[in-house]
Design a protein around this motif. Structure first.
Motif, PDB file in Angstrom:
ATOM      1  N   PHE A 235      72.258  16.359   7.388  1.00  0.00           N
ATOM      2  CA  PHE A 235      71.810  15.031   7.805  1.00  0.00           C
ATOM      3  C   PHE A 235      70.332  15.082   8.190  1.00  0.00           C
ATOM      4  O   PHE A 235      69.996  15.335   9.355  1.00  0.00           O
ATOM      5  CB  PHE A 235      72.629  14.536   8.991  1.00  0.00           C
ATOM      6  CG  PHE A 235      74.089  14.320   8.693  1.00  0.00           C
ATOM      7  CD1 PHE A 235      74.529  13.151   8.106  1.00  0.00           C
ATOM      8  CD2 PHE A 235      75.026  15.301   9.002  1.00  0.00           C
ATOM      9  CE1 PHE A 235      75.871  12.945   7.831  1.00  0.00           C
ATOM     10  CE2 PHE A 235      76.374  15.105   8.732  1.00  0.00           C
ATOM     11  CZ  PHE A 235      76.795  13.930   8.140  1.00  0.00           C
ATOM     12  N   PRO A 236      69.411  14.852   7.235  1.00  0.00           N
ATOM     13  CA  PRO A 236      67.992  14.801   7.609  1.00  0.00           C
ATOM     14  C   PRO A 236      67.743  13.591   8.503  1.00  0.00           C
ATOM     15  O   PRO A 236      68.521  12.643   8.527  1.00  0.00           O
ATOM     16  CB  PRO A 236      67.270  14.652   6.265  1.00  0.00           C
ATOM     17  CG  PRO A 236      68.304  14.863   5.209  1.00  0.00           C
ATOM     18  CD  PRO A 236      69.621  14.535   5.823  1.00  0.00           C
ATOM     19  N   GLU A 237      66.635  13.625   9.190  1.00  0.00           N
ATOM     20  CA  GLU A 237      66.211  12.481   9.994  1.00  0.00           C
ATOM     21  C   GLU A 237      64.762  12.160   9.678  1.00  0.00           C
ATOM     22  O   GLU A 237      64.018  13.008   9.168  1.00  0.00           O
ATOM     23  CB  GLU A 237      66.354  12.791  11.493  1.00  0.00           C
ATOM     24  CG  GLU A 237      67.788  13.000  11.953  1.00  0.00           C
ATOM     25  CD  GLU A 237      67.878  13.222  13.455  1.00  0.00           C
ATOM     26  OE1 GLU A 237      66.825  13.489  14.086  1.00  0.00           O
ATOM     27  OE2 GLU A 237      68.984  13.116  13.996  1.00  0.00           O
ATOM     28  N   PHE A 238      64.362  10.931   9.953  1.00  0.00           N
ATOM     29  CA  PHE A 238      62.947  10.619   9.941  1.00  0.00           C
ATOM     30  C   PHE A 238      62.306  11.223  11.179  1.00  0.00           C
ATOM     31  O   PHE A 238      62.954  11.382  12.221  1.00  0.00           O
ATOM     32  CB  PHE A 238      62.735   9.106   9.894  1.00  0.00           C
ATOM     33  CG  PHE A 238      63.021   8.511   8.544  1.00  0.00           C
ATOM     34  CD1 PHE A 238      62.119   8.674   7.500  1.00  0.00           C
ATOM     35  CD2 PHE A 238      64.195   7.803   8.314  1.00  0.00           C
ATOM     36  CE1 PHE A 238      62.376   8.133   6.246  1.00  0.00           C
ATOM     37  CE2 PHE A 238      64.467   7.273   7.066  1.00  0.00           C
ATOM     38  CZ  PHE A 238      63.554   7.438   6.027  1.00  0.00           C
ATOM     39  N   GLU A 239      61.028  11.563  11.081  1.00  0.00           N
ATOM     40  CA  GLU A 239      60.357  12.261  12.179  1.00  0.00           C
ATOM     41  C   GLU A 239      60.413  11.475  13.478  1.00  0.00           C
ATOM     42  O   GLU A 239      60.476  12.060  14.556  1.00  0.00           O
ATOM     43  CB  GLU A 239      58.910  12.554  11.784  1.00  0.00           C
ATOM     44  CG  GLU A 239      58.796  13.616  10.692  1.00  0.00           C
ATOM     45  CD  GLU A 239      57.382  13.809  10.198  1.00  0.00           C
ATOM     46  OE1 GLU A 239      56.490  13.008  10.593  1.00  0.00           O
ATOM     47  OE2 GLU A 239      57.149  14.750   9.412  1.00  0.00           O
ATOM     48  N   GLU A 240      60.416  10.164  13.391  1.00  0.00           N
ATOM     49  CA  GLU A 240      60.528   9.336  14.588  1.00  0.00           C
ATOM     50  C   GLU A 240      61.698   8.372  14.437  1.00  0.00           C
ATOM     51  O   GLU A 240      61.603   7.191  14.779  1.00  0.00           O
ATOM     52  CB  GLU A 240      59.224   8.584  14.849  1.00  0.00           C
ATOM     53  CG  GLU A 240      58.046   9.502  15.154  1.00  0.00           C
ATOM     54  CD  GLU A 240      56.779   8.744  15.488  1.00  0.00           C
ATOM     55  OE1 GLU A 240      56.822   7.489  15.495  1.00  0.00           O
ATOM     56  OE2 GLU A 240      55.753   9.397  15.742  1.00  0.00           O
ATOM     57  N   ALA A 305      72.248   7.901  13.616  1.00  0.00           N
ATOM     58  CA  ALA A 305      71.846   6.938  12.586  1.00  0.00           C
ATOM     59  C   ALA A 305      70.501   6.310  12.929  1.00  0.00           C
ATOM     60  O   ALA A 305      70.206   6.027  14.099  1.00  0.00           O
ATOM     61  CB  ALA A 305      72.906   5.847  12.456  1.00  0.00           C
ATOM     62  N   ASP A 306      69.684   6.110  11.917  1.00  0.00           N
ATOM     63  CA  ASP A 306      68.435   5.390  12.095  1.00  0.00           C
ATOM     64  C   ASP A 306      68.754   3.960  12.528  1.00  0.00           C
ATOM     65  O   ASP A 306      69.717   3.353  12.038  1.00  0.00           O
ATOM     66  CB  ASP A 306      67.665   5.379  10.772  1.00  0.00           C
ATOM     67  CG  ASP A 306      66.178   5.232  10.960  1.00  0.00           C
ATOM     68  OD1 ASP A 306      65.678   5.479  12.073  1.00  0.00           O
ATOM     69  OD2 ASP A 306      65.491   4.874   9.983  1.00  0.00           O
ATOM     70  N   THR A 307      67.968   3.428  13.424  1.00  0.00           N
ATOM     71  CA  THR A 307      68.261   2.109  13.980  1.00  0.00           C
ATOM     72  C   THR A 307      67.342   1.019  13.441  1.00  0.00           C
ATOM     73  O   THR A 307      67.276  -0.067  14.010  1.00  0.00           O
ATOM     74  CB  THR A 307      68.172   2.128  15.518  1.00  0.00           C
ATOM     75  OG1 THR A 307      66.872   2.579  15.912  1.00  0.00           O
ATOM     76  CG2 THR A 307      69.233   3.035  16.105  1.00  0.00           C
ATOM     77  N   VAL A 308      66.634   1.295  12.340  1.00  0.00           N
ATOM     78  CA  VAL A 308      65.804   0.239  11.761  1.00  0.00           C
ATOM     79  C   VAL A 308      66.702  -0.883  11.278  1.00  0.00           C
ATOM     80  O   VAL A 308      67.850  -0.669  10.879  1.00  0.00           O
ATOM     81  CB  VAL A 308      64.933   0.764  10.606  1.00  0.00           C
ATOM     82  CG1 VAL A 308      63.985   1.835  11.086  1.00  0.00           C
ATOM     83  CG2 VAL A 308      65.791   1.273   9.461  1.00  0.00           C
TER      84      VAL A 308
END
Length: 331
Positions: A235-240, A305-308
């Protein structure tokens, strides 16, 4: 009035429960178990019509005469296309608002997510060390030169991921990132997500982009289980940010002839019972906080999970497509 006449009058005043008609781009067998649970609980019959292509065009052609109450589809781009066509109506429901996080529903209540899937990395167990893949940004680095496989860059799944890159870093960065990932490809983009895992198994590449639920499909297919056994999910993530997710979702048509029953079904689909059934059948993640994961999905590990806001990602789809074409990602 006699008791008998009063009872008859009451029955006459009570309308019969109407059917709910759904147009779905998902295979009916992936939905039927949760539909059966709804019908058993409420007595409301549900008709599923599988519309593989031309869903929007069909709704536009039918107009106010459409028998469809609800539409179910996958991917934020498809949901936006339906919204932009003006064939949905808002649904005001405290139940839906309480169950579905704000970033996983339309700000104007035109669609609501039912499940999520993560866009992850499948990594070779033999050739990729634990912790070697950490961020989406790193996929464009020289570390992965000649080691990545993926399906077409213009596929909705990859366009949604690139839209998330735009959201986090802007278009200039996203263009450089897409060009960097292209330079790291082991072969020209081809096939579906499972074809990339087969390529890893065959030694053609070391990592690939894919959706989580494909692992569930592969492990349950005797011909593909060996492919699944050759990789692990990362599970990669965005840096921020977090791990990019997409959705399956539902909306009520503007023409819905059975609005009350249709809303009742929508609200049932975000209940704990329905969330567990629907996510399990599809090897996906529930949107309802606290709804249990299937044992298989839980075995893949936890992620943030990304919250965008997915609605904002849909707005970047055109820019993402333009960037993929400018860098010649598929050439």
């Amino acid at each position: 009035m006699s008791l008998r006449l009063a009872l008859l009058a009451g029955l006459a005043a009570t309308p019969a429960l109407a059917d709910v008609n759904i147009y779905t781009t998902r295979q009916p067998e992936l939905i039927q178990p949760v539909i059966d649970a709804f019908t058993e609980e409420t007595g409301i019959a549900v008709n599923l019509a599988f519309v593989q292509d031309g869903l929007v065009e069909r709704l536009e052609a039918e107009g106010a005469r459409s028998p469809a109450d609800l539409v179910m589809t996958v991917d934020i781009a498809n949901l936006k296309q339906i919204v932009d066509a003006g064939v949905l109506q808002p649904v005001e429901s405290d139940i839906l608002h309480d169950a579905v996080p704000a970033e996983l529903r339309s700000p104007d209540d035109l669609w609501f997510a039912l499940t999520t899937r993560a866009r992850i990395v499948y990594a070779s167990k033999e050739r990729v060390a634990d912790g070697e893949v950490t961020t989406y940004e790193d996929l464009a680095s020289d570390t992965w030169e000649g080691r990545i496989c993926t399906r077409s860059g213009t596929h909705d799944y990859n366009l949604a991921l690139l839209a998330a890159v735009i959201e986090h870093h802007g278009e200039d960065y996203a263009r450089d990132w897409a060009a960097g990932v292209k330079d790291n490809l082991a072969r020209s983009p081809q096939g579906n997500d499972r074809a990339q895992v087969r390529a890893i198994w065959a030694g053609e590449c070391d990592i690939s982009l894919g959706n989580t639920y494909y692992m569930g499909l592969m492990v349950n297919d005797p011909e593909q289980q060996e492919w699944a056994d050759s990789v692990r999910i990362v599970f990669p993530e965005f840096e921020e940010g977090g791990t990019h997710v997409n959705v399956s979702g539902i909306g009520m048509t503007a023409a819905a002839p059975n609005k009350e029953e249709a809303q009742q079904l929508m609200e049932f689909l975000v209940s704990p019972e329905a969330q567990e059934i629907y996510a399990d059948v599809n090897n996906e993640y529930p949107v309802l906080d606290g709804a249990p994961l299937s044992d298989l999905v839980a075995s893949w590990g936890e992620f943030t999970a990304d919250t965008v806001d997915l609605a904002s990602l849909a707005d970047y789809r055109g820019a993402a497509l333009r960037i993929m074409e400018e860098v010649g990602f598929d050439s």
